[in-house]
Scaffold this motif. Structure first.
Motif, PDB file in Angstrom:
ATOM      1  N   ALA A  23      -6.234 -35.411  38.926  1.00  0.00           N
ATOM      2  CA  ALA A  23      -7.710 -34.290  38.728  1.00  0.00           C
ATOM      3  C   ALA A  23      -9.186 -34.618  37.785  1.00  0.00           C
ATOM      4  CB  ALA A  23      -6.887 -33.871  37.578  1.00  0.00           C
ATOM      5  N   ARG A  24      -9.530 -35.816  36.733  1.00  0.00           N
ATOM      6  CA  ARG A  24     -10.610 -36.202  36.466  1.00  0.00           C
ATOM      7  C   ARG A  24     -11.250 -36.631  37.665  1.00  0.00           C
ATOM      8  NH1 ARG A  24     -12.784 -41.176  35.959  1.00  0.00           N
ATOM      9  NH2 ARG A  24     -10.976 -42.186  35.802  1.00  0.00           N
ATOM     10  N   ARG A  25     -11.107 -37.298  38.669  1.00  0.00           N
ATOM     11  CA  ARG A  25     -11.859 -37.915  39.331  1.00  0.00           C
ATOM     12  C   ARG A  25     -11.937 -36.751  41.084  1.00  0.00           C
ATOM     13  NH1 ARG A  25      -8.831 -43.769  41.039  1.00  0.00           N
ATOM     14  NH2 ARG A  25      -9.929 -44.653  39.812  1.00  0.00           N
ATOM     15  N   SER A  26     -11.087 -35.924  41.129  1.00  0.00           N
ATOM     16  CA  SER A  26     -11.480 -34.387  42.062  1.00  0.00           C
ATOM     17  C   SER A  26     -12.477 -33.660  41.527  1.00  0.00           C
ATOM     18  CB  SER A  26     -10.107 -34.066  42.558  1.00  0.00           C
ATOM     19  OG  SER A  26      -9.801 -32.998  41.233  1.00  0.00           O
ATOM     20  N   ARG A  27     -12.628 -33.686  39.707  1.00  0.00           N
ATOM     21  CA  ARG A  27     -13.922 -32.902  39.669  1.00  0.00           C
ATOM     22  C   ARG A  27     -15.399 -33.494  39.148  1.00  0.00           C
ATOM     23  NH1 ARG A  27      -8.748 -31.502  39.093  1.00  0.00           N
ATOM     24  NH2 ARG A  27      -8.662 -28.680  38.487  1.00  0.00           N
ATOM     25  N   ARG A  28     -14.632 -34.924  39.835  1.00  0.00           N
ATOM     26  CA  ARG A  28     -16.210 -35.680  39.828  1.00  0.00           C
ATOM     27  C   ARG A  28     -16.731 -36.152  38.345  1.00  0.00           C
ATOM     28  NH1 ARG A  28     -18.779 -34.747  45.113  1.00  0.00           N
ATOM     29  NH2 ARG A  28     -17.020 -34.875  46.426  1.00  0.00           N
ATOM     30  N   LEU A  29     -15.572 -36.953  37.500  1.00  0.00           N
ATOM     31  CA  LEU A  29     -15.792 -36.691  35.907  1.00  0.00           C
ATOM     32  C   LEU A  29     -15.533 -38.197  35.618  1.00  0.00           C
ATOM     33  CD1 LEU A  29     -13.947 -33.574  34.340  1.00  0.00           C
ATOM     34  CD2 LEU A  29     -16.727 -34.038  33.894  1.00  0.00           C
ATOM     35  N   ALA A  66      -9.644 -29.524  28.817  1.00  0.00           N
ATOM     36  CA  ALA A  66     -10.917 -29.827  29.566  1.00  0.00           C
ATOM     37  C   ALA A  66     -10.895 -30.178  31.263  1.00  0.00           C
ATOM     38  CB  ALA A  66     -11.590 -31.305  28.603  1.00  0.00           C
ATOM     39  N   LEU A  67     -10.256 -30.336  31.911  1.00  0.00           N
ATOM     40  CA  LEU A  67     -10.086 -29.701  33.316  1.00  0.00           C
ATOM     41  C   LEU A  67      -9.744 -29.076  34.007  1.00  0.00           C
ATOM     42  CD1 LEU A  67      -7.522 -33.277  34.052  1.00  0.00           C
ATOM     43  CD2 LEU A  67     -10.361 -33.406  34.731  1.00  0.00           C
ATOM     44  N   GLY A  68      -8.998 -28.161  33.335  1.00  0.00           N
ATOM     45  CA  GLY A  68      -9.401 -26.274  34.000  1.00  0.00           C
ATOM     46  C   GLY A  68      -8.495 -26.542  34.505  1.00  0.00           C
ATOM     47  N   VAL A  69      -7.242 -26.837  33.850  1.00  0.00           N
ATOM     48  CA  VAL A  69      -5.597 -26.964  34.619  1.00  0.00           C
ATOM     49  C   VAL A  69      -4.983 -26.581  33.797  1.00  0.00           C
ATOM     50  CG1 VAL A  69      -6.128 -28.319  36.367  1.00  0.00           C
ATOM     51  CG2 VAL A  69      -5.575 -28.980  34.760  1.00  0.00           C
TER      52      VAL A  69
END
Length: 192
Positions: A23-29, A66-69
């Protein structure tokens, strides 16, 4: 804890870590950005993502926010089923906040695609949960037994007795205190 239970817990930690990382990587964080948004340390996030440690429920909610999920999206997804029975000994073990004396409980889900999460907690008598627990969406807190004060940040404090239900909607933060002489038994329903 049995060897099988320890293996299940280790597998849960790895899966949760992998889902958080994805999830973090998909949001480029970066890890530093996510840790800051979730108000946790980057080294702790690194341990979570590698499956070395399993986050508390409080931290899982912070990461989800923080990830919006929803936090359940960071947990392993069960096989889809129209009817799901969760036995008394089942469910992922969780703590309410990152505090060794935190109320403990179980996270129960109705299966893949379910928007409902159920948390089953026990709060020791006169135990104050000092940290705020953050929610987004709708929630219902059902007090099965005992007495509980629920403080909702900037909105007030409600004293609950056995079988009382508190409904919440929107984005809000709560903390609880068991006020009676016995342990408080709480069911927290959450839906996105």
């Amino acid at each position: 804890m049995t060897d099988a239970a320890e293996a299940d817990e280790a597998a849960l930690g790895r899966t949760v870590g992998e889902r958080i990382r994805a999830a973090r990587r998909s949001r480029r964080l970066s890890m530093v950005e996510l840790a800051a948004r979730a108000e946790i340390s980057q080294p702790f996030l690194s341990k979570v993502e590698r499956g070395i440690t399993t986050p508390s429920l409080h931290t899982l909610y912070r990461l989800g926010s923080a990830l919006g999920v929803m936090p359940s999206e960071l947990m392993p997804q069960p096989e889809p089923a129209a009817v799901t029975v969760v036995r008394a000994a089942a469910g992922a073990a969780v703590t309410a906040v990152d505090d060794p004396g935190s109320p403990t409980g179980r996270l129960l889900r109705g299966g893949e695609g379910s928007r409902i999460e159920l948390f089953d907690y026990r709060v020791d008598a006169h135990r104050n949960v000092d940290e705020w627990f953050e929610y987004t969406g709708e929630a219902a807190l059902v007090l099965l037994s005992g007495r509980l004060d629920v403080e909702v940040e900037e909105r007030g404090t409600w004293s609950l007795e056995e079988r009382d239900v508190l409904f919440l909607r929107g984005r809000f933060r709560t903390r609880w205190t068991a006020t009676g002489t016995e342990q408080a038994s709480v069911l927290l329903f959450s839906a996105q």
